[in-house]
Design an enzyme around this catalytic site. Sequence first.
Site, PDB file in Angstrom:
ATOM      1  N   HIS A 189       0.809  -1.221   0.050  1.00  0.00           N
ATOM      2  CA  HIS A 189       0.061  -0.046  -0.233  1.00  0.00           C
ATOM      3  C   HIS A 189       0.882   1.428   0.031  1.00  0.00           C
ATOM      4  O   HIS A 189       0.257   2.361  -0.444  1.00  0.00           O
ATOM      5  CB  HIS A 189      -0.890   0.169   1.228  1.00  0.00           C
ATOM      6  CG  HIS A 189      -1.623   1.222   1.407  1.00  0.00           C
ATOM      7  ND1 HIS A 189      -2.771   1.560   0.435  1.00  0.00           N
ATOM      8  CD2 HIS A 189      -1.593   2.288   2.135  1.00  0.00           C
ATOM      9  CE1 HIS A 189      -3.090   2.745   0.758  1.00  0.00           C
ATOM     10  NE2 HIS A 189      -2.535   3.134   1.650  1.00  0.00           N
ATOM     11  N   CYS A 190       2.022   1.387   0.374  1.00  0.00           N
ATOM     12  CA  CYS A 190       3.067   2.501   0.906  1.00  0.00           C
ATOM     13  C   CYS A 190       3.764   2.644  -0.476  1.00  0.00           C
ATOM     14  O   CYS A 190       3.612   3.886  -1.014  1.00  0.00           O
ATOM     15  CB  CYS A 190       3.514   2.158   1.855  1.00  0.00           C
ATOM     16  SG  CYS A 190       2.560   2.266   3.593  1.00  0.00           S
ATOM     17  N   ILE A 191       4.730   2.054  -0.678  1.00  0.00           N
ATOM     18  CA  ILE A 191       5.674   2.416  -1.416  1.00  0.00           C
ATOM     19  C   ILE A 191       5.332   2.823  -3.018  1.00  0.00           C
ATOM     20  O   ILE A 191       5.793   3.679  -3.725  1.00  0.00           O
ATOM     21  CB  ILE A 191       6.819   1.206  -1.607  1.00  0.00           C
ATOM     22  CG1 ILE A 191       7.550   1.248  -0.163  1.00  0.00           C
ATOM     23  CG2 ILE A 191       8.160   1.757  -2.513  1.00  0.00           C
ATOM     24  CD1 ILE A 191       8.645   0.041  -0.280  1.00  0.00           C
ATOM     25  N   ILE A 193       2.518   3.930  -3.908  1.00  0.00           N
ATOM     26  CA  ILE A 193       1.564   4.844  -3.838  1.00  0.00           C
ATOM     27  C   ILE A 193       1.731   6.173  -3.211  1.00  0.00           C
ATOM     28  O   ILE A 193       1.431   7.304  -3.665  1.00  0.00           O
ATOM     29  CB  ILE A 193      -0.031   4.311  -2.997  1.00  0.00           C
ATOM     30  CG1 ILE A 193      -0.509   3.251  -3.917  1.00  0.00           C
ATOM     31  CG2 ILE A 193      -0.938   5.311  -2.803  1.00  0.00           C
ATOM     32  CD1 ILE A 193      -1.318   2.299  -3.445  1.00  0.00           C
ATOM     33  N   ASP A 194       2.490   6.186  -1.999  1.00  0.00           N
ATOM     34  CA  ASP A 194       2.622   7.424  -1.181  1.00  0.00           C
ATOM     35  C   ASP A 194       3.503   8.391  -1.974  1.00  0.00           C
ATOM     36  O   ASP A 194       3.209   9.633  -1.918  1.00  0.00           O
ATOM     37  CB  ASP A 194       3.416   7.011   0.014  1.00  0.00           C
ATOM     38  CG  ASP A 194       2.741   6.285   1.136  1.00  0.00           C
ATOM     39  OD1 ASP A 194       1.344   5.870   0.807  1.00  0.00           O
ATOM     40  OD2 ASP A 194       3.173   5.817   2.098  1.00  0.00           O
TER      41      ASP A 194
END
Length: 440
Positions: free
Chosen positions: A276-278, A280-281
């Site tokens: 979910h993070c790398i 998208i953020d």
Amino acid sequence: MERDYRGELVERLTTRQARVAVVGMGYVGLPLAVVFAEAGFDVTGIDPIASKMEALNRGESYILDVSSEQVRALVGQGRLRGTTDYAVLQDIDAVSICVPTPLRKTGDPDLSYIVSAAESLAPYLHPGMVVVLESSTYPGTTRELVLPILTERSGLEVGKDFFLAFSPERVDPGRKDWTTYNTPKVIGGITPACCEVSTAWYQQAIQTVVPVSSTEVAEMTKLLENTFRMINIGLVNELAIMCDRLKIDVWEVIEAAATKPFGFMKFTPGPGLGGHCIPIDPLYLSWKLRSVKYTARFIDLASEINTYMPRFVVGKVQDALNQQGKPVKGSNILVLGAAYKADIDDLRESPALDVIHLLREKGAVVSYHDPYIPVIQQDELSMESVPDLMEAVRGADCVVIITNHSKYDYPAILEAARLIVDTRNALGKLGRNNPKVVRL
């Protein structure tokens, strides 16, 4: 004389008398709720998915990083419970919001889960409450989006009547060395009082808390962390492409470079970015910067390279099959591993999904195996993991290793397979100079 809500709340938090709620009981929320409960707080988890909350109340964990034994013990002690009803917040002192923040298909941030959580909380916001947003987002979200929802509907003053902060989640699913408890926690408040109260709360359950001067600094901190990783992964992915063109073993290059004790940090290539993070953020940051007429060139380029990797992998599969006189169309291809990284059950943004789609578009007959993910239900993709791994390996024209789960017996897979495309160097030395192994 005005009531000192700050002092009263800090007293309740530091003596563990405060009642805690966690909104969003997924990969971030459940571990956080467990850490608070184990620290002695009375914790209520709130999630719209009733089946999750029913499992929680039965003492069952639905996340690999949290054991059912932990949940069962805390539920039995009355320290942890789950509900779908936001009305419980009227009796809660401290709330953490841990809801998803995906990207829309247009590439814009989807903050609807944050907005929904804030709007659901607002009717129950009361004096002497602290709210901490943990969902990854762009700088300014807490102040510009969440704060107006809470103040306009309650009439309360932030920093005086209630307290609002941002503390980015730093969960890395599957890790045993760095957990919710011992990973340092960055916290920034809307006001100094907000930071003081939220820090006092988190210090009761988290080993190290790092206060910063504002919510914007805390929000930007998370984006820097993941942008750093995204760009370095993009760099090493491009290195893999360059080494492929130059007929150089990229894995040998990386291992040699990693012997330098300073000035180098080891990153490895792969079939694309997941989680979910790398992936998208950093795009949140890129989107935000466009609003101030600035182009985040490093982010955009790294995203372009990482997004290309599934196609690069499919090209390697196509070339490998061609060497054996077989077209992709009609070939039986087994994808090993669907999770976005090893030894977890998280399918979010997994490059395996793109690889499967692309192979199917070329006419391949694709199956997959993952010991952690028995079923894939993603948009138009509906598949079940093959029941017999080794039978599937023997029957495949090509095995594509996408996720290097440690449960796999790689020597046995190598012996049984006709052809392997290894995108993670899972075979290690076994795959070097082996005529039926093609490495990224």
